[in-house]
Enzyme design. Structure first.
Site, PDB file in Angstrom:
ATOM      1  N   CYS A 187      39.578  14.370 -71.379  1.00  0.00           N
ATOM      2  CA  CYS A 187      40.744  15.003 -70.778  1.00  0.00           C
ATOM      3  C   CYS A 187      40.437  16.475 -70.559  1.00  0.00           C
ATOM      4  O   CYS A 187      39.481  17.013 -71.110  1.00  0.00           O
ATOM      5  CB  CYS A 187      41.969  14.883 -71.689  1.00  0.00           C
ATOM      6  SG  CYS A 187      42.487  13.182 -72.023  1.00  0.00           S
ATOM      7  N   TYR A 193      26.828  15.235 -70.183  1.00  0.00           N
ATOM      8  CA  TYR A 193      27.591  14.481 -69.185  1.00  0.00           C
ATOM      9  C   TYR A 193      28.949  15.060 -68.829  1.00  0.00           C
ATOM     10  O   TYR A 193      29.285  15.195 -67.661  1.00  0.00           O
ATOM     11  CB  TYR A 193      27.779  13.043 -69.694  1.00  0.00           C
ATOM     12  CG  TYR A 193      28.619  12.159 -68.796  1.00  0.00           C
ATOM     13  CD1 TYR A 193      28.086  11.577 -67.649  1.00  0.00           C
ATOM     14  CD2 TYR A 193      29.948  11.906 -69.108  1.00  0.00           C
ATOM     15  CE1 TYR A 193      28.858  10.768 -66.832  1.00  0.00           C
ATOM     16  CE2 TYR A 193      30.727  11.090 -68.287  1.00  0.00           C
ATOM     17  CZ  TYR A 193      30.185  10.531 -67.156  1.00  0.00           C
ATOM     18  OH  TYR A 193      30.956   9.741 -66.365  1.00  0.00           O
ATOM     19  N   ASN A 212      43.401  17.478 -75.679  1.00  0.00           N
ATOM     20  CA  ASN A 212      42.117  16.846 -75.388  1.00  0.00           C
ATOM     21  C   ASN A 212      41.459  16.491 -76.712  1.00  0.00           C
ATOM     22  O   ASN A 212      41.232  17.362 -77.543  1.00  0.00           O
ATOM     23  CB  ASN A 212      41.224  17.802 -74.590  1.00  0.00           C
ATOM     24  CG  ASN A 212      39.784  17.312 -74.445  1.00  0.00           C
ATOM     25  OD1 ASN A 212      38.868  18.115 -74.375  1.00  0.00           O
ATOM     26  ND2 ASN A 212      39.585  16.011 -74.396  1.00  0.00           N
ATOM     27  N   GLY A 213      41.183  15.219 -76.914  1.00  0.00           N
ATOM     28  CA  GLY A 213      40.530  14.805 -78.145  1.00  0.00           C
ATOM     29  C   GLY A 213      41.051  13.472 -78.628  1.00  0.00           C
ATOM     30  O   GLY A 213      41.640  12.698 -77.875  1.00  0.00           O
ATOM     31  N   GLY A 223      39.097  13.841 -66.161  1.00  0.00           N
ATOM     32  CA  GLY A 223      40.070  12.763 -66.250  1.00  0.00           C
ATOM     33  C   GLY A 223      40.653  12.445 -64.901  1.00  0.00           C
ATOM     34  O   GLY A 223      41.221  13.325 -64.258  1.00  0.00           O
TER      35      GLY A 223
END
Length: 479
Positions: free
Chosen positions: A12, A258, A115-116, A40
């Site tokens: 995210c 990535y 985010n996580g 995302g």
């Protein structure tokens, strides 16, 4: 419909802006989310704060699909805004699970974007339900919101509530939290996910998952939040709470491999440079005679360039990517996934025909997509295909936000490297070593600590549950 996933998926992205003046913060947030779209593509949302009145819009889809000019205008102007782009690691794809979430409690409205992935989300959710909490989503973010609002009843400020809530939160989280008067950013004590701060010439303070979002809104990068740090922006300026700082950092190394955009900078290292180093290290560890080096778009391209620079073997564009095709993992059966790979990637035949090819990609998860890509090169006339992967084999699930959820879905847990090589149809296969992936962020390419490499080694920085089902909340609800 059963969704079978063949590759890694982004996590995210979060963004927040605090302006000393009322301005078009919705448009600014929109632009920033566009820059973070790679993190995302499932859903997105924006919440705008105009003197304590919250306006919000969110839905499934890409940023330009969810927001048009009229929707941005409806959000209006304000002085604080937060936004989010989502790929689900906890919670099914649905509009209700889109972020940011907005809650209204006795101390006023609050909005959170996250985010996580929490490793104790199920435990916390159960605790709050037993106290009478009613959950409207199946994501971790609503669990975090309950942790904060519970503390808010006892604390004198929203930042103090966040500080004390963090004692209960275990796992990976980079947060932006908006109250009627304040914008707060917080990073978990291990620093699994990146979070940075910048400043615009008009005095606005911005927080973002990546520096590329700062660039998009013309904000000057100031610094990254330290693991465990809480930063508050309000009418009194910017201040920091460091109660949770001091633990050994464990940044997800896959941000370099990535997730992050190549032009972003993390811990002082440009992601593009890190991927160039990955390619150079791949050549050092796995040299082979070949005629051309190509990369799999997009995250394999920089590593392929680095391998070419180290080897002296020419680098060429071997694939053309159709950017208007949906991602391969959303297809419900094997035939449709195979067809999607062919539509999404097309070989430049003149580059590979009659040549020995080194093919560079960022990872192999199931092996399905990789197998098809190698087959496309063979069909285009490549005489040899030597596969090189810019990270070690995945042998363990990730509990911190990367969608690697089960050993049974990882090809490296089912086959040896020679067996994987044969399975995908390559002539040789070489993965970057653990030492190599730990060396990506240093100019002299020496191993560096401070990374989480648990998906490769099984050495988790914090205690993790023995089993964490992908749809843990959905399964509970269905019982």
């Amino acid at each position: 419909m059963i969704v079978l996933k063949t590759g890694l998926h982004e996590e995210c992205g979060v963004f927040g802006v605090y302006s000393p003046h009322t301005t078009d913060v919705a448009a600014m947030t929109y632009v920033a989310l566009y820059a973070l779209q790679h993190r995302g593509q499932e859903s997105c949302g924006i919440v705008v704060n105009d003197r304590g009145v919250f306006s919000h819009h969110k839905d499934l889809g890409l940023v330009p699909e969810v927001f048009n000019r009229s929707q941005i205008e409806k959000l209006g102007q304000g002085n604080i805004s937060i936004g989010h782009v989502r790929y689900s690691t906890t919670g099914k794809p649905s509009r209700s699970n889109a972020q940011p979430i907005v809650v209204r409690h006795v101390k006023g409205p609050m909005s959170i974007a996250h985010n996580g992935n929490l490793v104790n989300a199920h435990e916390l959710r159960r605790k709050y339900e037993l106290r009478g909490a009613i959950f409207h989503t199946t994501n971790d973010t609503e669990v975090i919101s309950y942790a904060v609002t519970e503390q808010r009843l006892e604390r004198s400020s929203i930042e103090e509530a966040v500080e004390y809530a963090m004692y209960d939160l275990k796992g990976a989280y980079s947060l932006v939290v908006m109250s009627p008067q304040k914008l707060i950013a917080a990073r978990d004590p291990n620093g699994f996910r990146p979070l940075c701060m910048g400043r615009r010439k008009d005095g606005s303070i911005v927080f973002a998952s990546e520096t590329c979002a700062l660039d998009s809104v013309e904000a000057e990068f100031e610094r990254e939040l330290d693991p465990g740090e809480i930063v508050i922006a309000d009418s009194d300026g910017v201040r920091s709470v460091r109660t949770h700082c001091g633990q050994k950092p464990s940044l997800c190394v896959f941000e370099y491999v990535y997730f992050a955009r190549p032009d972003s900078v993390i811990n002082g290292c440009t992601v593009h440079d890190a991927r160039i180093r990955a390619g150079k290290l791949l050549w050092k560890e796995h040299p082979v005679e070949a005629d051309v080096v190509i990369g799999v778009p997009d995250s394999g391209l920089d590593a392929a360039l680095g391998l070419s620079q180290a080897s002296g073997i020419p680098y060429e564009v071997g694939f053309i990517k159709n950017r208007y095709v949906g991602r391969t993992f959303i297809q419900p059966n094997q035939k449709m996934r195979t067809d999607s790979v062919r539509i999404k990637l097309n070989v430049v035949k003149s580059v590979v025909a009659g040549k020995r090819v080194i093919l560079v990609d960022d990872s192999i998860v199931r092996g399905t997509t990789c197998q098809r890509i190698v087959s496309l090169l063979r069909e285009a006339g490549a005489t040899e295909v030597h596969m090189r992967i810019s990270c070690p084999p995945f042998t363990n699930p990730c509990h911190f936000g990367v969608d690697i959820d089960s050993k049974e879905n990882l090809i490296a847990c089912q086959m040896t490297i020679p067996e994987i090589c044969e399975h995908i149809g390559a002539d040789t296969l070489g993965y970057l070593s653990i030492e190599g992936v730990q060396s990506l962020a240093t100019p002299d390419m020496t191993p560096q600590t401070g990374f989480c490499t648990a998906c490769f080694t099984g050495n988790y920085p914090i205690e993790v549950p023995k089993e964490m089902p992908k749809d843990k909340f959905e399964k509970k609800i269905g019982e």
